[in-house]
Design a protein around this motif. Structure first.
Motif, PDB file in Angstrom:
ATOM      1  N   PRO A  26     -11.808  51.566  24.948  1.00  0.00           N
ATOM      2  CA  PRO A  26     -12.066  52.998  24.942  1.00  0.00           C
ATOM      3  C   PRO A  26     -11.412  53.729  26.114  1.00  0.00           C
ATOM      4  CG  PRO A  26     -14.065  51.837  24.371  1.00  0.00           C
ATOM      5  CD  PRO A  26     -13.062  50.792  24.796  1.00  0.00           C
ATOM      6  N   ASP A  27     -11.481  53.157  27.312  1.00  0.00           N
ATOM      7  CA  ASP A  27     -10.894  53.825  28.477  1.00  0.00           C
ATOM      8  C   ASP A  27      -9.389  54.031  28.308  1.00  0.00           C
ATOM      9  OD1 ASP A  27     -13.322  54.048  29.715  1.00  0.00           O
ATOM     10  OD2 ASP A  27     -13.019  52.364  31.087  1.00  0.00           O
ATOM     11  N   ALA A  73      -9.809  59.421  17.112  1.00  0.00           N
ATOM     12  CA  ALA A  73      -9.579  58.509  15.993  1.00  0.00           C
ATOM     13  C   ALA A  73     -10.865  58.169  15.260  1.00  0.00           C
ATOM     14  CB  ALA A  73      -8.935  57.219  16.506  1.00  0.00           C
ATOM     15  N   PRO A  74     -10.837  58.165  13.937  1.00  0.00           N
ATOM     16  CA  PRO A  74     -11.961  57.588  13.204  1.00  0.00           C
ATOM     17  C   PRO A  74     -11.997  56.088  13.457  1.00  0.00           C
ATOM     18  CG  PRO A  74     -10.146  58.052  11.713  1.00  0.00           C
ATOM     19  CD  PRO A  74      -9.749  58.609  13.045  1.00  0.00           C
ATOM     20  N   LEU A  75     -13.184  55.543  13.615  1.00  0.00           N
ATOM     21  CA  LEU A  75     -13.334  54.122  13.911  1.00  0.00           C
ATOM     22  C   LEU A  75     -13.643  53.340  12.636  1.00  0.00           C
ATOM     23  CD1 LEU A  75     -15.462  54.363  17.178  1.00  0.00           C
ATOM     24  CD2 LEU A  75     -12.966  54.210  16.953  1.00  0.00           C
ATOM     25  N   ASP A  76     -13.451  52.040  12.724  1.00  0.00           N
ATOM     26  CA  ASP A  76     -13.876  51.159  11.642  1.00  0.00           C
ATOM     27  C   ASP A  76     -15.377  50.966  11.782  1.00  0.00           C
ATOM     28  OD1 ASP A  76     -14.526  49.085   9.950  1.00  0.00           O
ATOM     29  OD2 ASP A  76     -12.748  47.901  10.407  1.00  0.00           O
ATOM     30  N   LEU A  98     -11.061  40.139  22.314  1.00  0.00           N
ATOM     31  CA  LEU A  98     -11.313  41.553  22.548  1.00  0.00           C
ATOM     32  C   LEU A  98     -11.464  41.823  24.038  1.00  0.00           C
ATOM     33  CD1 LEU A  98     -13.947  42.289  19.747  1.00  0.00           C
ATOM     34  CD2 LEU A  98     -11.526  42.891  19.723  1.00  0.00           C
ATOM     35  N   ALA A  99     -11.079  43.022  24.475  1.00  0.00           N
ATOM     36  CA  ALA A  99     -11.241  43.406  25.881  1.00  0.00           C
ATOM     37  C   ALA A  99     -12.445  44.314  26.069  1.00  0.00           C
ATOM     38  CB  ALA A  99      -9.977  44.101  26.384  1.00  0.00           C
ATOM     39  N   TYR A 100     -13.147  44.585  24.954  1.00  0.00           N
ATOM     40  CA  TYR A 100     -14.318  45.454  24.990  1.00  0.00           C
ATOM     41  C   TYR A 100     -15.233  44.983  23.871  1.00  0.00           C
ATOM     42  CZ  TYR A 100     -16.975  49.837  25.519  1.00  0.00           C
ATOM     43  OH  TYR A 100     -17.959  50.767  25.760  1.00  0.00           O
ATOM     44  N   THR A 101     -16.457  45.465  23.855  1.00  0.00           N
ATOM     45  CA  THR A 101     -17.409  45.044  22.836  1.00  0.00           C
ATOM     46  C   THR A 101     -16.894  45.335  21.426  1.00  0.00           C
ATOM     47  OG1 THR A 101     -19.640  45.388  21.963  1.00  0.00           O
ATOM     48  CG2 THR A 101     -18.603  47.258  23.020  1.00  0.00           C
ATOM     49  N   SER A 102     -17.322  44.535  20.469  1.00  0.00           N
ATOM     50  CA  SER A 102     -16.972  44.780  19.074  1.00  0.00           C
ATOM     51  C   SER A 102     -17.984  45.695  18.398  1.00  0.00           C
ATOM     52  CB  SER A 102     -16.896  43.454  18.309  1.00  0.00           C
ATOM     53  OG  SER A 102     -18.149  42.784  18.348  1.00  0.00           O
ATOM     54  N   ASP A 103     -19.004  46.130  19.127  1.00  0.00           N
ATOM     55  CA  ASP A 103     -19.987  47.069  18.582  1.00  0.00           C
ATOM     56  C   ASP A 103     -19.330  48.436  18.470  1.00  0.00           C
ATOM     57  OD1 ASP A 103     -22.044  48.878  18.121  1.00  0.00           O
ATOM     58  OD2 ASP A 103     -23.473  47.832  19.405  1.00  0.00           O
ATOM     59  N   ASN A 104     -19.019  48.859  17.252  1.00  0.00           N
ATOM     60  CA  ASN A 104     -18.254  50.104  17.083  1.00  0.00           C
ATOM     61  C   ASN A 104     -19.025  51.336  17.522  1.00  0.00           C
ATOM     62  OD1 ASN A 104     -19.554  51.159  14.402  1.00  0.00           O
ATOM     63  ND2 ASN A 104     -18.970  49.065  13.914  1.00  0.00           N
ATOM     64  N   ARG A 105     -20.347  51.283  17.564  1.00  0.00           N
ATOM     65  CA  ARG A 105     -21.107  52.433  18.055  1.00  0.00           C
ATOM     66  C   ARG A 105     -20.885  52.637  19.543  1.00  0.00           C
ATOM     67  NH1 ARG A 105     -27.521  53.067  16.978  1.00  0.00           N
ATOM     68  NH2 ARG A 105     -27.528  51.088  18.115  1.00  0.00           N
ATOM     69  N   GLU A 106     -20.690  51.553  20.294  1.00  0.00           N
ATOM     70  CA  GLU A 106     -20.400  51.682  21.722  1.00  0.00           C
ATOM     71  C   GLU A 106     -19.030  52.317  21.940  1.00  0.00           C
ATOM     72  OE1 GLU A 106     -22.548  51.265  24.202  1.00  0.00           O
ATOM     73  OE2 GLU A 106     -23.982  50.910  22.584  1.00  0.00           O
ATOM     74  N   TRP A 107     -18.087  52.005  21.081  1.00  0.00           N
ATOM     75  CA  TRP A 107     -16.786  52.676  21.135  1.00  0.00           C
ATOM     76  C   TRP A 107     -16.957  54.183  20.898  1.00  0.00           C
ATOM     77  CZ3 TRP A 107     -11.491  51.099  21.293  1.00  0.00           C
ATOM     78  CH2 TRP A 107     -11.295  49.732  21.519  1.00  0.00           C
ATOM     79  N   TRP A 108     -17.706  54.534  19.873  1.00  0.00           N
ATOM     80  CA  TRP A 108     -17.919  55.934  19.516  1.00  0.00           C
ATOM     81  C   TRP A 108     -18.572  56.691  20.661  1.00  0.00           C
ATOM     82  CZ3 TRP A 108     -16.144  59.476  16.534  1.00  0.00           C
ATOM     83  CH2 TRP A 108     -16.901  60.534  16.044  1.00  0.00           C
ATOM     84  N   ARG A 109     -19.600  56.100  21.242  1.00  0.00           N
ATOM     85  CA  ARG A 109     -20.295  56.747  22.357  1.00  0.00           C
ATOM     86  C   ARG A 109     -19.351  56.971  23.534  1.00  0.00           C
ATOM     87  NH1 ARG A 109     -25.746  52.958  22.141  1.00  0.00           N
ATOM     88  NH2 ARG A 109     -26.949  54.254  20.672  1.00  0.00           N
ATOM     89  N   ALA A 110     -18.574  55.947  23.868  1.00  0.00           N
ATOM     90  CA  ALA A 110     -17.669  56.047  25.007  1.00  0.00           C
ATOM     91  C   ALA A 110     -16.613  57.121  24.778  1.00  0.00           C
ATOM     92  CB  ALA A 110     -17.010  54.696  25.269  1.00  0.00           C
ATOM     93  N   ILE A 111     -16.070  57.180  23.578  1.00  0.00           N
ATOM     94  CA  ILE A 111     -15.023  58.156  23.277  1.00  0.00           C
ATOM     95  C   ILE A 111     -15.578  59.570  23.328  1.00  0.00           C
ATOM     96  CG2 ILE A 111     -13.547  59.013  21.413  1.00  0.00           C
ATOM     97  CD1 ILE A 111     -13.069  56.037  20.674  1.00  0.00           C
ATOM     98  N   LEU A 112     -16.745  59.789  22.758  1.00  0.00           N
ATOM     99  CA  LEU A 112     -17.331  61.129  22.774  1.00  0.00           C
ATOM    100  C   LEU A 112     -17.666  61.579  24.188  1.00  0.00           C
ATOM    101  CD1 LEU A 112     -19.685  61.042  19.651  1.00  0.00           C
ATOM    102  CD2 LEU A 112     -17.405  62.057  19.845  1.00  0.00           C
ATOM    103  N   ARG A 113     -18.013  60.626  25.054  1.00  0.00           N
ATOM    104  CA  ARG A 113     -18.273  60.975  26.453  1.00  0.00           C
ATOM    105  C   ARG A 113     -16.995  61.285  27.208  1.00  0.00           C
ATOM    106  NH1 ARG A 113     -21.771  56.361  26.461  1.00  0.00           N
ATOM    107  NH2 ARG A 113     -20.092  55.212  27.503  1.00  0.00           N
TER     108      ARG A 113
END
Length: 246
Positions: free
Chosen positions: A57-58, A80-83, A93-108
Motif C-alpha cells: 500500500p505505501d 485502484a479497485p482491489l481484488d 507477499l511484502a504486505y498482508t493478504s487481507d484485502n480489507r487492510e489494503w483498502w483501509r491503508a489506501i483510503l487513509r
C-alpha cells in the motif's frame, strides 16, 4: 512498475489523463493487492519470476499521490479497485493478504479522490448468489462475503471525506459456469436482472453510499467476452432502458 520504471510510467499516465477527453472517471491501477498483478509475476508457473517486485500500500499510495498532483483538477481520478476475494497468506507477499487492510491503508493515505471503484462478483452464474450472505470460512477473510455483497464491507470502511463520492463497480460478473469453466453462461439473463435489482435496493436504503454505475465485465480475448452473447446484451440493454439510461 518496479521503482526503476516508475517515474516514466507515472509521467505517461499523467500525460494520458491530461490529454484525455470524454472520460467520466478513471482509476489508477487494478487489483494491486493480488500477487499475480505485481511486476515480474510469471503466469506460466503461477509464481514470482526472477524480477518479481511485491507491491505494498505505501508504494502504491506514494505513486498515486504523485499522479494526483500531476493531473488537471477536472480529470476525475480514484484509487485502484482491489481484488475483494484475494486472501491466501503467500510467503512472497511484502504486505498482508487481507484485502480489507489494503483498502483501509489506501483510503487513509491517498491525498484525494474524485470517485471510488469496487469489484463485485459471484462464484458462479447462479443468480441467487447476488444476495447471498455466505462468507469465507478461513482467515484472513472471515469478514468478507463470498459473492456479490463483497462491496458492502468496503463501503463500510469509507471515511467521511469520501462518503459523497460516486462509486463505480468496474468488474461485475459471475466467475464460473456450471461445468466449472470460467465465464458467463449464455442463459444468465436472470443474473443480470437480479444484479440490477440488488443495486437499486441498495441505493434506495437510507444511509447507503450509492452505486453510481456498474460495468458488466467483458473482454474480447477472455472467457467473459460478451460480443456474441445476444441474450445477455439484450438483457443489459433492457435493464438500462428501465433505468432511463438509453
Amino acid at each position: 512498475p518496479r521503482p526503476d520504471r516508475l517515474p516514466a510510467f507515472e509521467k505517461a499516465v499523467a500525460d494520458t489523463l491530461n490529454a484525455a477527453k470524454g472520460v467520466t472517471a478513471t482509476h489508477y491501477g487494478n487489483e494491486i493487492n493480488n500477487a499475480s498483478e505485481a511486476p515480474g509475476w510469471d503466469p506460466r508457473t503461477g509464481n514470482p519470476g526472477p524480477d518479481y517486485f511485491p507491491l505494498t500500500p505505501d508504494y502504491y499510495i506514494a505513486s498515486y499521490n504523485r499522479v494526483w498532483f500531476s493531473i488537471r483538477t477536472d480529470v476525475k481520478l480514484g484509487p485502484a479497485p482491489l481484488d475483494p476475494y484475494f486472501g491466501p497468506p503467500f510467503p512472497f507477499l511484502a504486505y498482508t493478504s487481507d484485502n480489507r487492510e489494503w483498502w483501509r491503508a489506501i483510503l487513509r493515505g491517498i491525498a484525494g479522490a474524485d470517485a471510488l471503484f469496487l469489484h463485485s462478483k459471484t462464484q458462479s452464474n447462479n443468480h441467487a448468489e447476488i444476495r447471498s450472505a455466505d462468507k469465507f470460512t478461513n482467515d484472513p477473510l472471515r469478514w468478507q462475503y463470498l459473492h456479490f455483497r463483497s462491496m458492502e464491507p468496503y463501503l463500510a470502511e469509507v471515511p467521511d471525506r469520501f462518503k459523497n463520492l460516486p462509486v463505480y463497480l468496474t468488474e461485475v460478473n459471475p466467475q464460473r459456469k456450471i461445468n466449472g469453466a470460467l465465464g458467463w453462461e449464455d442463459s444468465s439473463t436472470l443474473w443480470i436482472t437480479e444484479c440490477v435489482n440488488y443495486l437499486a435496493d441498495w441505493n434506495a436504503k437510507l444511509g447507503n453510499q450509492a452505486i453510481t454505475g456498474a460495468v458488466f465485465y467483458r473482454w474480447a480475448h477472455d472467457e467473459w467476452a460478451l460480443a456474441d452473447r445476444t441474450m445477455l446484451l439484450n438483457r443489459i440493454e433492457g435493464e438500462a432502458q428501465k433505468l432511463g439510461l438509453t
